[in-house]
Design an enzyme around this catalytic site. Structure first.
Site, PDB file in Angstrom:
ATOM      1  N   ASP A   1     113.252  55.353  39.324  1.00 30.54           N
ATOM      2  CA  ASP A   1     114.583  54.417  40.353  1.00 30.54           C
ATOM      3  C   ASP A   1     114.344  52.811  39.921  1.00 30.54           C
ATOM      4  OD1 ASP A   1     115.511  53.636  41.816  1.00 30.54           O
ATOM      5  OD2 ASP A   1     114.744  54.318  44.025  1.00 30.54           O
TER       6      ASP A   1
ATOM      7  N   LYS B   1     128.940  40.728  40.057  1.00 30.48           N
ATOM      8  CA  LYS B   1     128.621  40.243  38.300  1.00 30.48           C
ATOM      9  C   LYS B   1     128.612  39.055  38.000  1.00 30.48           C
ATOM     10  CE  LYS B   1     129.187  44.655  37.049  1.00 30.48           C
ATOM     11  NZ  LYS B   1     128.122  45.381  36.645  1.00 30.48           N
TER      12      LYS B   1
ATOM     13  N   SER C   1     130.899  42.662  33.490  1.00 35.02           N
ATOM     14  CA  SER C   1     132.776  42.691  33.963  1.00 35.02           C
ATOM     15  C   SER C   1     133.212  41.511  33.869  1.00 35.02           C
ATOM     16  CB  SER C   1     133.041  43.446  34.604  1.00 35.02           C
ATOM     17  OG  SER C   1     133.271  43.269  35.931  1.00 35.02           O
TER      18      SER C   1
ATOM     19  N   TYR D   1     131.189  43.185  44.555  1.00 40.71           N
ATOM     20  CA  TYR D   1     131.387  43.764  42.860  1.00 40.71           C
ATOM     21  C   TYR D   1     131.074  42.657  42.694  1.00 40.71           C
ATOM     22  CZ  TYR D   1     132.851  45.319  38.820  1.00 40.71           C
ATOM     23  OH  TYR D   1     132.694  45.627  37.583  1.00 40.71           O
TER      24      TYR D   1
END
Length: 307
Positions: A62, A165, A149, A161
């Site tokens: 995990d 990143k 990304s 997000y």
């Protein structure tokens, strides 16, 4: 078998890009520890990896549990006599949450979206890098790859997000500063649009998805192309010159002269030809532009310059 004898870790390798990277590392002859939370899918990947010629050790882990991560690297240190050559930080649990919250502003989403995007992601990447580096610096060699990304450069999907990143990119760059004198390289890797299992489920299969986005992923990279890039990168004699950089898979395709596993040339998402196809009303101009004209890399940061 260019990576015969190498000891590698790929987190989040039950499916998607992580699985693709593990498969390509196995073809290169490496021994790979793959992690995931689901025993069934993890064993399925392990079977495929072994069939490709490598040795695979599936470990239920995990990535939000620091204790699980520590045990993983202690096990590797014990079983491999203190050797670890490559860590690929790929584990990510935010894809489904991203699609479920598509179109919502950050204040309209539950704050837990942050944890979905960045606990199994940015935070776990850092923890894994700490324990991996403790093994690598002793031997004076190694490579750490963060899967990131273009969302680290400009807005993409949602606020958590992008922050995650951007953090992955900055972490790879800053780790390289401290690791350079110890012979360990650290990079951030940007795949293009990738046809993962979840993308197929949430983007390619449903009706009503933006046709431009659907077309982008339909023509996207396979999950194994990032693996091809990682294998070539790992054996690059000038690897340390790339340490501390953000690398695009399309650039590595050109550097190493490689195509995707299905034989297709990879789309260069920084080419002027491709960029014009993304601009309404003038996309027709792309048919007149040579594909070798690309955006200079020093211009990329200007896309998000806020000074």
């Amino acid at each position: 078998m260019s990576l015969s004898g190498w000891i590698c870790v790929v987190t989040g390798a039950s499916r998607g890009i992580g699985k693709g990277i593990a498969l390509q590392l196995s073809e290169a002859g490496a021994t790979i520890y793959i992690t995931g939370r689901q025993e069934k899918t993890l064993k399925e990947t392990a079977t495929q990896v072994t069939e490709r010629g490598g040795k695979c050790v599936p470990v239920i882990c995990d990535s939000t549990n620091d204790g699980d991560i520590e045990k993983l690297f202690e096990r590797i240190k014990l079983e491999q006599s203190g050797r670890l050559d490559l860590l690929v930080n790929n584990a990510y649990a935010g894809v489904q949450a991203i699609f479920e919250n598509h179109g919502k502003k950050f204040w309209e989403s539950d704050p837990s979206l942050w944890d979905s995007c960045n606990n199994t992601g940015l935070r776990s990447h850092y923890i894994c890098s700490v324990y991996a580096s403790r093994i690598m610096v002793v031997r004076g060699q190694g490579l750490i790859v963060n899967i990131s990304s273009m969302g680290g450069l400009r807005y993409l999907f949602n606020v958590p997000y992008g922050v995650g990143k951007a953090g992955c990119d900055r972490m790879a760059v800053d780790m390289a500063v401290e690791l350079r004198s110890r012979g360990v390289a650290s990079v951030s890797l940007w795949p293009g649009p990738v046809k993962t299992e979840l993308v197929s489920e949430f983007v390619l299969a449903p009706d009503g998805v933006d046709p431009k986005m659907k077309n982008l992923f339909t023509n996207g990279e396979t999950t194994e192309f990032s693996g091809l890039c990682v294998v070539k990168l790992a054996k690059d004699k000038d690897l340390m010159s790339l340490s501390g950089k953000i690398l695009l898979t399309c650039d590595l395709a050109r550097r190493y002269g490689i195509k995707d596993v299905d034989g297709r040339a990879v789309e260069d998402y920084t080419s002027l030809k491709f960029l014009l196809t993304q601009v309404p009303y003038i996309s027709w101009l792309s048919s007149f532009v040579p594909s070798f004209i690309r955006m200079p890399r020093f211009l990329l940061p200007l896309a998000s310059n806020h000074f």
